[in-house]
Design an enzyme around this catalytic site. Structure first.
Site: not given
Ligand code: PXP
Length: 239
Positions: A7, A10, A18, A43, A45, A49, A70, A101, A151, A190
């Site tokens: 995933n 991040h 920035r 994901h 969202r 974000r 996702e 999540t 999952e 997760h």
């Protein structure tokens, strides 16, 4: 073989902190693939974000390994999935105020809302998975919805210790066995780290792990290539 889905959300979180174009999550996806990832998870969202619409378009166009999108169960996300046709779509609950999540989707309580969405994704040949708590009621609901994959949420497992941890691990392995007995494919994810992944990787029915935060965090110290390889080694050693 136990597949590893990386995933890359991040990587986009750092980029968006920035407002720059780097670090590029697509570049991260390609590095992860070269290091042995079997798939890439992102994901999109509702509040964008981290991952953006453009990231999904580029991932769908550039990846040579499967993309797992996702998504929340909304009409907007359904339209995006149908436009880009990822290999898989994992339906997750989504709350704007949450940091990540926080629980599985209530497949049992939301049958009527989920049924048409799952039906459209399945008809488009997108492999649907439902992100659920390791609870027999949710597995039965996934079966009623016609989703081929569940999952199992390992977030609680990742936070517990001692007897509570052992009980949660039993819940996960019982849920995996029940799902496979009924013809479902089982994934998990997760909160998994190189230190806690072994017990989950050792559940024989689990076919895929989706791991993000710990890999991106570790990549600060050893690089993404090194972090993916170390996770792969930990998974293989436990299997
Ligand atoms: N699986 C699902 C369905 C998720 O929502 C997430 C978090 O985005 C993950 C796996 C990966 O969790 P983590 O980032 O804690 O490894």
């Amino acid at each position: 073989m136990l597949r590893l889905g990386v995933n890359i959300d991040h990587v986009a979180t750092v980029r968006n902190a920035r407002g720059t174009a780097y670090p590029d999550p697509v570049r991260a996806a390609l590095v992860a693939a070269a290091a042995g990832a079997n798939g890439i998870t992102a994901h999109l969202r509702e509040d964008r974000r981290h991952i953006t619409d453009d990231d999904i378009a580029r991932l769908a166009a550039e990846l040579t390994i499967p993309l797992n999108l996702e998504m929340a169960a909304t009409d907007e996300m359904l339209a995006i999935a149908l436009r880009h046709r990822p290999h898989a779509a994992c339906i997750v609950p989504e709350k704007r105020e949450e940091r990540t999540t926080e629980g599985g989707i209530d497949a049992a309580g939301q049958h009527n809302r989920l049924a048409p969405l799952v039906g459209e994704l399945v008809a488009a040949k997108i492999r649907v998975s439902l992100f659920i708590e390791p609870d027999p009621r949710q597995i039965e609901a996934a079966l009623r919805l016609g989703a081929p994959v569940v999952e199992l949420h390992t977030g609680r497992y990742a936070e517990l210790e001692g007897d509570a941890l052992a009980a949660e691990l039993r819940r996960l392995s019982d849920a995996a066995a029940l799902a496979v007995k009924n013809g479902l494919e089982v994934h998990a994810g997760h909160g998994l780290t190189v230190d806690n992944v072994a017990a989950i990787a050792a559940i024989p029915q689990v076919m895929e792990l989706n791991i993000g935060h710990a890999l991106i965090a570790e990549s600060l110290f050893v690089g993404l290539d090194g972090a993916v390889r170390a996770m792969r080694a930990a998974m293989d050693a436990a299997r």
